[in-house]
Design an enzyme around this catalytic site. Structure first.
Site, PDB file in Angstrom:
ATOM      1  CE1 TYR A  94      -3.957   2.127   0.431  1.00 59.71           C
ATOM      2  CE2 TYR A  94      -2.714   3.182   2.204  1.00 59.71           C
ATOM      3  CZ  TYR A  94      -3.808   3.161   1.337  1.00 59.71           C
ATOM      4  OH  TYR A  94      -4.728   4.185   1.375  1.00 59.71           O
TER       5      TYR A  94
ATOM      6  CE  LYS B 213      -3.586   5.055  -1.750  1.00 60.83           C
ATOM      7  NZ  LYS B 213      -4.605   5.667  -2.616  1.00 60.83           N
TER       8      LYS B 213
HETATM    9  N1  LIG Z   1      -9.904   5.719   4.651  1.00 61.65           N
HETATM   10  C1  LIG Z   1      -8.688   6.079   4.955  1.00 61.65           C
HETATM   11  O1  LIG Z   1      -8.325   6.204   6.136  1.00 61.65           O
HETATM   12  C2  LIG Z   1      -7.702   6.416   3.875  1.00 61.65           C
HETATM   13  C3  LIG Z   1      -6.507   7.033   4.260  1.00 61.65           C
HETATM   14  C4  LIG Z   1      -5.602   7.412   3.280  1.00 61.65           C
HETATM   15  C5  LIG Z   1      -5.883   7.217   1.958  1.00 61.65           C
HETATM   16  N2  LIG Z   1      -7.052   6.598   1.604  1.00 61.65           N
HETATM   17  C6  LIG Z   1      -7.296   6.482   0.161  1.00 61.65           C
HETATM   18  O2  LIG Z   1      -8.448   7.246  -0.137  1.00 61.65           O
HETATM   19  C7  LIG Z   1      -9.088   6.721  -1.298  1.00 61.65           C
HETATM   20  C8  LIG Z   1     -10.575   6.539  -1.012  1.00 61.65           C
HETATM   21  O3  LIG Z   1     -10.714   5.500  -0.048  1.00 61.65           O
HETATM   22  P1  LIG Z   1     -11.959   5.423   0.957  1.00 61.65           P
HETATM   23  O4  LIG Z   1     -11.397   5.433   2.314  1.00 61.65           O
HETATM   24  O5  LIG Z   1     -12.977   6.412   0.564  1.00 61.65           O
HETATM   25  O6  LIG Z   1     -12.402   3.913   0.672  1.00 61.65           O
HETATM   26  P2  LIG Z   1     -13.778   3.259   0.237  1.00 61.65           P
HETATM   27  O7  LIG Z   1     -13.514   1.801   0.294  1.00 61.65           O
HETATM   28  O8  LIG Z   1     -14.909   3.831   1.035  1.00 61.65           O
HETATM   29  O9  LIG Z   1     -13.948   3.731  -1.273  1.00 61.65           O
HETATM   30  C9  LIG Z   1     -13.114   3.264  -2.297  1.00 61.65           C
HETATM   31  C10 LIG Z   1     -13.925   3.183  -3.576  1.00 61.65           C
HETATM   32  O10 LIG Z   1     -13.034   2.773  -4.623  1.00 61.65           O
HETATM   33  C11 LIG Z   1     -13.723   1.817  -5.419  1.00 61.65           C
HETATM   34  N3  LIG Z   1     -12.767   0.948  -6.107  1.00 61.65           N
HETATM   35  C12 LIG Z   1     -11.968  -0.005  -5.564  1.00 61.65           C
HETATM   36  N4  LIG Z   1     -11.273  -0.623  -6.523  1.00 61.65           N
HETATM   37  C13 LIG Z   1     -11.633  -0.044  -7.695  1.00 61.65           C
HETATM   38  C14 LIG Z   1     -11.254  -0.262  -9.039  1.00 61.65           C
HETATM   39  N5  LIG Z   1     -10.387  -1.229  -9.383  1.00 61.65           N
HETATM   40  N6  LIG Z   1     -11.809   0.501 -10.002  1.00 61.65           N
HETATM   41  C15 LIG Z   1     -12.710   1.459  -9.675  1.00 61.65           C
HETATM   42  N7  LIG Z   1     -13.122   1.693  -8.415  1.00 61.65           N
HETATM   43  C16 LIG Z   1     -12.588   0.947  -7.435  1.00 61.65           C
HETATM   44  C17 LIG Z   1     -14.571   1.024  -4.433  1.00 61.65           C
HETATM   45  O11 LIG Z   1     -15.628   0.327  -5.081  1.00 61.65           O
HETATM   46  C18 LIG Z   1     -15.053   2.141  -3.504  1.00 61.65           C
HETATM   47  O12 LIG Z   1     -16.270   2.689  -3.960  1.00 61.65           O
HETATM   48  C19 LIG Z   1      -8.356   5.427  -1.625  1.00 61.65           C
HETATM   49  O13 LIG Z   1      -7.433   5.676  -2.665  1.00 61.65           O
HETATM   50  C20 LIG Z   1      -7.617   5.100  -0.339  1.00 61.65           C
HETATM   51  O14 LIG Z   1      -6.463   4.335  -0.584  1.00 61.65           O
HETATM   52  C21 LIG Z   1      -7.943   6.193   2.531  1.00 61.65           C
END
Ligand SMILES: NC(=O)c1ccc[n+]([C@@H]2O[C@H](COP(=O)([O-])OP(=O)(O)OC[C@H]3O[C@@H](n4cnc5c(N)ncnc54)[C@H](O)[C@@H]3O)[C@@H](O)[C@H]2O)c1
Length: 245
Positions: A151, A155
């Site tokens: 991961y 990133k």
């Molecule tokens: N939640 C956290 O604490 C956190 C922290 C840092 C970064 N992030 C990043 O933020 C972004 C959003 O994550 P989130 O927390 O909202 O998660 P989430 O799981 O709520 O949403 C992620 C979305 O991405 C979609 N997705 C996954 N694989 C996919 C693919 N191959 N093609 C198209 N869509 C796809 C999923 O269906 C989902 O709707 C991500 O890139 C995640 O890595 C999250």
């Protein structure tokens, strides 16, 4: 008063859930024309219907599918002025237990996915007057954390990809990334649903709370408007003060 994104046409990935969804909602309120993309067909159609947007089921790691969606989105909106790459996945496993196929999938979605989207949208971004790219990276791009080799590598790669885009695509296209800390979404449900884990995670940050998807949406709005008109190739932690130490 006109919204801050009035007249702008923006493609948001990962829009069925979490941050992508919150970004789509905030951008719709600010007057943007929106094309939404997600692997989850039902979810993305529901959000698109609610916001008067166009929604597409698509895997960001599938280059041909992304190309086809970008063309359709451009036709539906009459062009594309901005993209927000929020689609992503997380697998936490100590190195040695992380299966090679999990590594491949994280790199394919978290790093190559944004490449595919930016590449496919590029002709339209170039045709726009002032275009923006916002990539959702992570504090994992900035600091090492146990169990996150795949991961964090994806990133950190995304943050550096974004910086280099800033150089290659300026002056008419700006590219910035956001590095969220722990944000309450489906991805981190395993953590915040447990009150003890949630409290411990909040205790580790200066602002003593976990983030909300709206905290990240506000940063994405900043990077998608002229409020950030002299900012490109940067990464902004939105983490309550988690990563500075
Ligand atoms: N939640 C956290 O604490 C956190 C922290 C840092 C970064 N992030 C990043 O933020 C972004 C959003 O994550 P989130 O927390 O909202 O998660 P989430 O799981 O709520 O949403 C992620 C979305 O991405 C979609 N997705 C996954 N694989 C996919 C693919 N191959 N093609 C198209 N869509 C796809 C999923 O269906 C989902 O709707 C991500 O890139 C995640 O890595 C999250």
């Amino acid at each position: 008063m006109a919204g801050r994104l009035q007249g702008r046409r923006i493609l948001v990935t990962g829009a069925a859930s979490g941050m992508g969804r919150a970004i789509a909602e905030m951008f719709a309120t600010e007057g943007a024309g929106l094309a939404l993309l997600d692997l989850n067909n039902e979810g993305v159609q529901a959000v698109a219907d609610e916001l008067g947007a166009v929604g597409y089921a698509c895997d960001v790691s599938d280059r041909d599918a992304v190309n086809a969606v970008a063309i359709k989105a451009g036709q539906a909106l009459g062009g594309i002025d901005g993209v927000v790459n929020a689609a992503g996945i997380l697998t936490i496993k100590p190195f040695g237990e992380l299966e090679p196929k999990s590594w491949d999938r994280m790199l394919a979605i978290n790093l190559t996915g944004p490449f595919n989207v930016v590449y496919a949208a590029l002709p339209m971004l170039r045709a726009a007057t002032s275009a923006t790219i916002v990539n959702i990276a992570s504090t994992s791009a900035l600091m090492p954390m146990a169990g996150t080799t795949g991961y964090s590598a994806s990133k950190a790669g995304l943050a550096m990809f974004t910086k280099c885009l800033g150089f290659d695509l300026g002056p008419n296209i700006r590219a910035n990334s956001i590095c969220p800390g722990v944000i309450k979404t489906e991805m981190t449900r395993y953590l915040w649903e447990n009150p003890e884990h949630s409290e411990r995670a909040a205790e580790r940050v200066a602002l003593k709370r976990l983030g909300l998807p709206e905290d990240v949406a506000r940063a994405a709005l900043f990077f998608s408007t002229e409020d950030s008109g002299f900012t490109t190739g940067t990464e902004l932690p939105v983490d309550g003060g988690f990563s500075w130490r």
